[in-house]
Design an enzyme around this catalytic site. Structure first.
Site, PDB file in Angstrom:
ATOM      1  N   GLU A   1      -2.634   0.311  13.238  1.00  0.00           N
ATOM      2  CA  GLU A   1      -3.711   0.776  12.354  1.00  0.00           C
ATOM      3  C   GLU A   1      -5.072   0.680  13.044  1.00  0.00           C
ATOM      4  O   GLU A   1      -5.935   1.517  12.850  1.00  0.00           O
ATOM      5  CB  GLU A   1      -3.722  -0.093  11.085  1.00  0.00           C
ATOM      6  CG  GLU A   1      -4.817   0.267  10.094  1.00  0.00           C
ATOM      7  CD  GLU A   1      -4.719  -0.544   8.802  1.00  0.00           C
ATOM      8  OE1 GLU A   1      -4.128  -1.643   8.840  1.00  0.00           O
ATOM      9  OE2 GLU A   1      -5.230  -0.085   7.764  1.00  0.00           O
TER      10      GLU A   1
ATOM     11  N   HIS B   1       0.820   2.543  11.622  1.00  0.00           N
ATOM     12  CA  HIS B   1      -0.068   3.486  10.943  1.00  0.00           C
ATOM     13  C   HIS B   1      -0.201   4.662  11.918  1.00  0.00           C
ATOM     14  O   HIS B   1      -0.564   4.464  13.062  1.00  0.00           O
ATOM     15  CB  HIS B   1      -1.453   2.835  10.834  1.00  0.00           C
ATOM     16  CG  HIS B   1      -1.958   2.596   9.465  1.00  0.00           C
ATOM     17  ND1 HIS B   1      -1.448   1.611   8.655  1.00  0.00           N
ATOM     18  CD2 HIS B   1      -2.981   3.170   8.770  1.00  0.00           C
ATOM     19  CE1 HIS B   1      -2.145   1.605   7.513  1.00  0.00           C
ATOM     20  NE2 HIS B   1      -3.065   2.547   7.563  1.00  0.00           N
TER      21      HIS B   1
ATOM     22  N   GLU C   1       0.854  -1.187   0.000  1.00  0.00           N
ATOM     23  CA  GLU C   1       0.000   0.000   0.000  1.00  0.00           C
ATOM     24  C   GLU C   1       0.891   1.239   0.000  1.00  0.00           C
ATOM     25  O   GLU C   1       1.154   1.785  -1.050  1.00  0.00           O
ATOM     26  CB  GLU C   1      -0.948  -0.038   1.196  1.00  0.00           C
ATOM     27  CG  GLU C   1      -1.972   1.068   1.147  1.00  0.00           C
ATOM     28  CD  GLU C   1      -3.333   0.669   1.661  1.00  0.00           C
ATOM     29  OE1 GLU C   1      -3.494  -0.444   2.157  1.00  0.00           O
ATOM     30  OE2 GLU C   1      -4.249   1.501   1.553  1.00  0.00           O
TER      31      GLU C   1
HETATM   32  C1  RAM Z   1      -6.552   2.017   4.140  1.00  0.00           C
HETATM   33  C2  RAM Z   1      -5.342   2.829   4.339  1.00  0.00           C
HETATM   34  C3  RAM Z   1      -5.537   4.190   4.965  1.00  0.00           C
HETATM   35  C4  RAM Z   1      -6.947   4.634   4.998  1.00  0.00           C
HETATM   36  C5  RAM Z   1      -7.769   4.070   3.878  1.00  0.00           C
HETATM   37  C6  RAM Z   1      -9.201   4.499   3.906  1.00  0.00           C
HETATM   38  O1  RAM Z   1      -6.335   1.127   3.092  1.00  0.00           O
HETATM   39  O2  RAM Z   1      -4.405   2.099   5.054  1.00  0.00           O
HETATM   40  O3  RAM Z   1      -4.980   4.283   6.235  1.00  0.00           O
HETATM   41  O4  RAM Z   1      -6.951   6.022   4.923  1.00  0.00           O
HETATM   42  O5  RAM Z   1      -7.726   2.697   3.847  1.00  0.00           O
END
Ligand code: RAM
Length: 907
Positions: free
Chosen positions: A759, A780, A495
């Protein structure tokens, strides 16, 4: 007579002695240092700047480019150069002196410099060059690929020779790549940057770098070489768009180099060497080097001495492909710091989990790579794999990496001690698996190298609670790991994109931790480059993989980021530069949503992403951001003198507030959906009429109480949660959230060993183990946006939007939770602010230092000014302290620069 003050830390466009800038006219700043530790209220009353085209001219006091004369002004930052117009390559030497309030003049500062880059496309005589063949020419049978990623390419090595007839006096290298590059001159690598030229939308803009290479060249034969990697240009970035692994070649198919070396001889003549058809190329040991795949390096195929003038092997290389410059592609000077290695880390432990499989624990989830030391027979293949977590059985947990491989392979040449570091890849990892090592590896076998955009650290934060100290560390590590040319969401899986929602919620925190002024100056250009013709800002900048326009709280980064940079650094240029783009975004929203509720064009509509069982209605969330955009635009317009617009946006903001209240709020202050984030955004964005605010705040607290004192916010609500609670009189609740160690909380991840921000609140839990690996990063930064609250509220160091850039400082510390002391420092553009409080018995001690040429309002918790002492005296009578206001539970004093020691006694 000179004073005891001196201008120091001279910077141009936020950088110290930058080379090759293209900001015209550039902006200058300095700070004022004093030799007196007791003097207070030092002010600059005037300045004089001298800018000279030569160093000796400056020494002689000649400002042939600019002598400002004595200017009566307290301004010491964001000062716009106002001298002779500057042309490509112009060196500028400068110094400044200042006058204090008594009109005593300081000495001149030590000299500083900047140099202009190539300002016009016509300055470029070079051509793009590269190699077509992208697979190694040699038989690769024993390089069994473990990667399933398609399209991996070998790195081309390119070189030319140049005979320099005379003594070199000055040499400048201007260089860039479609892809990423490393330049070598006469056996030495030029500079210490990684992943240059950095990531931009290569269809529109490519940054170039400038280097002083005077000492690398000499009269006679010289060799100039470059190695290219695929990088963001044609390597793997982002996730699989088509399910077939085709997340590469986003901008082009093969890397290319553009290089121009400008030499001035001591006799006044000059010579320019450029990338062109005289160059030769070959494939070498780098079988591939890719951000997501990692690097495979076969040392048996090293090109011996390829970058030395004496090398003979390089003579039979192939001709290169040549392409002309495309006038539509803008070549811009890189405005921010490059990616550099900023720290090396020795592993904490090593264990052999099964025969020949070793696992290293770096003790820290970090981003970068490792240096490997190895000795063994030629052809031995050593493999390193990088992960963030281990499985319960001690093996590496790779599934959350998705299609990212994070694997480096080194094939030995068998010539004694060999040292390997990959060239064009980075990994996010705490653990390293080592396989195939000849002999017994030790802790010294690998060294972790931490790499990121080299934004200078600006803050320290320490308090009595070790968990909170770890939280601050985790936030900083999250920032380091994810600021790599652009602010990315994560550094490990497939990503690593410039997600706008993440950036807008974290930017304020980021500005405390590090000087990110230049970094966001650069990224805002990416954001605007990514704006669609209809005005839509993107979800990710640069815009690849996710092609839709921005969702609520994502697209809005286009307004929130410049506004934050303005507040934190006093930067009006970022507002002026992007003003039209911001207006277009707001027009786009307004046209699509005439009822002033963000119903249409919410695109991917992520909502309060990754909240815990608390879905905030998406239209409501969008409308709140729509209102916030209008509010900030009215402030932005005012800050740059567009009064009519300011009034227009203020009206729009009020109208959106009314529409919001009518649509989603009842008379008791309930907000549709009843989520914490719903209340938080309504309050933060000032959308509610006066009488409903305390009611909504009360509902927010009830909502938290219902969750047994826990938060449930996702990315969007989390950053404003503690600030809103504190502003509404519920700092106790904010501190409770800070102190929590039960799920969900910041403390929960820390209790379970987190060394970065996860995250998801539930990335790993005791009852469920790992979350769905399809989306479970352990690095994250978004949920780390509480950092702003730690600095601005707990340590009490806040900017004043009316006098931005900490020219005037708001010092309003909050005590609470189990904290008995806090000590924080923040290096603002005006100098270092330190703020420390501690509770001794029933006395609060507050010690603060603010830099010369700043003032501050100190707001201390006391019910009457008599309770507050400064030093031995009642504060209102102390030197340099003036009582300005008594609020219900705070007393406000105004101070000038210096160190102050306040005490607040209980009644
Ligand atoms: C995820 C990403 C990011 C987020 C989006 C909506 O894939 O990691 O942090 O902003 O989605």
């Amino acid at each position: 007579m000179t004073t005891n003050i001196l201008p120091v830390l001279l910077r141009c466009e936020y950088l110290i002695n930058p080379l090759g800038i293209d900001a015209t006219p550039p902006r200058l700043s300095w700070q004022i240092e004093t030799t007196s530790s007791t003097q207070r209220a030092i002010k600059q009353s005037a300045y004089q700047i001298l800018v000279s085209s030569t160093e000796s001219g400056l020494v002689e006091g000649k400002g042939d480019l600019w002598d400002s004369g004595k200017i009566l002004s307290s301004q010491s930052s964001q000062l716009v150069y106002d001298g002779a117009s500057l042309t490509s390559g112009q060196p500028c030497w400068w110094k400044v002196r200042v006058w204090d309030a008594q009109d005593e003049v300081s000495d001149f500062s030590a000299p500083a410099r900047w140099e202009m880059g190539l300002l016009a496309q016509a300055d470029w005589q070079a051509q793009w060059i590269g190699l077509q063949a992208t697979t190694p020419a040699y038989e690769a049978a024993d390089v069994q690929p473990i990667q399933e990623l398609p399209g991996l390419q070998a790195s081309p090595y390119l070189h030319t020779s140049a005979t320099l007839e005379r003594t070199v006096q000055k040499a400048r290298l201007y260089v860039t790549a479609k892809g990423v590059y490393e330049v070598h001159i006469n056996g030495q690598r030029v500079g210490d940057a990684y992943f240059a030229p950095g990531w931009t939308d290569y269809h529109k803009r490519i940054q170039y770098q400038s280097y002083d290479v005077t000492t690398l060249l000499h009269q006679g034969e010289n060799r100039i070489g470059a190695i290219l990697g695929t990088g963001w240009y044609c390597g793997h970035v982002g996730f699989w768009i088509d399910g077939k692994g085709n997340n590469y070649k986003h901008y082009g198919t093969e890397p290319r180099l553009l290089l121009q070396l400008q030499i001035e001889y001591s006799d006044g003549s000059s010579q320019t060497i450029v990338s062109d058809d005289s160059w030769r190329g070959a494939l070498g040991p780098i079988v591939f080097s890719d951000f997501l795949a990692g690097e495979t390096y076969d040392a048996r195929h090293e090109l011996i001495d390829w970058d030395l003038p004496t090398s003979i092997t390089a003579s039979d290389w192939q001709p290169v492909l040549v392409e002309e410059l495309d006038p539509a592609l803008q070549l811009s000077a890189q405005p921010d710091q490059p990616v550099r290695v900023t720290e090396s880390i020795t592993p904490q432990s090593i264990s052999e989990i099964s025969p020949g499989i070793f696992i290293y624990d770096m003790g820290q989830n970090m981003v970068g790579w490792v240096r490997l030391q190895v000795e063994g027979p030629a052809g031995t293949r050593v493999q390193l794999r990088f992960v963030e977590m281990l499985n319960p059985d001690g093996t590496i947990y790779t599934t959350n990496l998705r299609s990212s491989r994070q694997t480096d392979t080194y094939i030995l040449k068998g010539q004694g001690q060999e040292v390997f570091e990959p060239h064009f890849t980075f990994h996010g990892f705490r653990y390293v698996e080592l396989i195939g090592y000849p002999g017994k590896p030790t802790l010294e076998t690998i060294t972790g190298l931490v790499a990121h955009s080299d934004t200078p650290p600006t803050a320290t934060f320490e308090c009595s609670n070790p968990m909170v100290n770890q939280l601050q560390k985790n936030i900083v590590w999250g920032q380091r790991g994810n600021f790599i040319s652009v602010p990315t969401d994560c550094p490990q899986r497939d990503e690593r994109l410039g997600w706008m929602g993440d950036a807008q919620i974290f930017v304020h925190t980021a500005c405390y931790n590090m000087d990110v002024s230049a970094f966001f100056t650069k990224w805002m250009r990416d954001v605007v480059d990514a704006q669609a013709a209809d005005g839509g800002f993107p979800d990710v900048a640069p815009r690849i993989v996710v092609s839709t326009n921005g969702a609520p709280a994502w697209g809005d980064a286009g307004i929130i980021v410049p506004w934050t940079i303005y507040q934190m650094y006093g930067d009006t240029r970022i507002l002026v530069e992007h003003y039209e783009a911001m207006k277009r975004w707001l027009d786009y929203l307004q046209e699509a949503n005439p009822e002033l509720l963000w119903k249409n064009k919410r695109n991917n509509d992520y909502g309060d992403w990754l909240s815990i069982a608390a879905d905030t209605p998406k239209e409501l969330l969008g409308t709140a951001y729509f209102g916030y955009d209008a509010l900030l635009m009215s402030r932005i317009a005012r800050a740059i003198g567009r009064e009519a617009d300011a009034a227009k946006y203020q009206r729009l903001f009020s109208a959106i507030g009314e529409a919001f209240t009518k649509a989603y709020v009842d008379e008791e202050g309930h907000i549709s959906g009843g989520t914490q984030t719903g209340y938080v955004v309504a309050l933060q964005m000032q959308l509610l009429p006066e009488h409903l605010r305390p009611l909504a705040a009360r509902q927010l607290v009830r909502e938290i109480e219902k969750k047994d004192g826990h938060l449930s916010t996702g990315f969007v609500g989390v950053g404003y949660l503690c600030p809103v609670l504190t502003n509404c009189g519920y700092s106790d609740v904010a501190f409770q959230l800070l102190n929590n160690e039960t799920f969900p909380s910041w403390g929960y991840s820390i209790k379970h060993g987190a060394t970065t921000i996860w995250e998801r609140w539930d990335g790993w839990t005791t009852d469920k183990g790992f979350q769905n690996p399809a989306m479970n990063s352990f690095n994250h930064y978004s949920l780390g946006s509480v950092g702003q609250w730690l600095f601005q509220y707990v340590a009490g160091i806040g900017a004043d939007p009316e006098q931005p850039g900490y020219q005037h400082i708001q010092l309003r510390p909050y005590m609470g939770g189990d904290l008995s002391y806090v000590r924080a420092e923040f290096a603002s553009i005006h100098g270092k602010i330190s703020s420390a409080w501690r509770i001794e018995g029933d006395t609060l001690i507050y010690e603060v230092t603010i830099p010369a040429n700043t003032t501050a309002t100190v707001a201390l918790p006391a019910s009457a000014s008599e309770q507050v002492l400064e030093g031995e005296l009642p504060a209102a009578q102390a030197e340099g302290v003036a009582l300005v206001q008594e609020e219900e539970d705070r007393v406000l004093f105004e101070i000038g620069s210096g160190t102050y020691h306040f005490q607040v006694r209980a009644n």
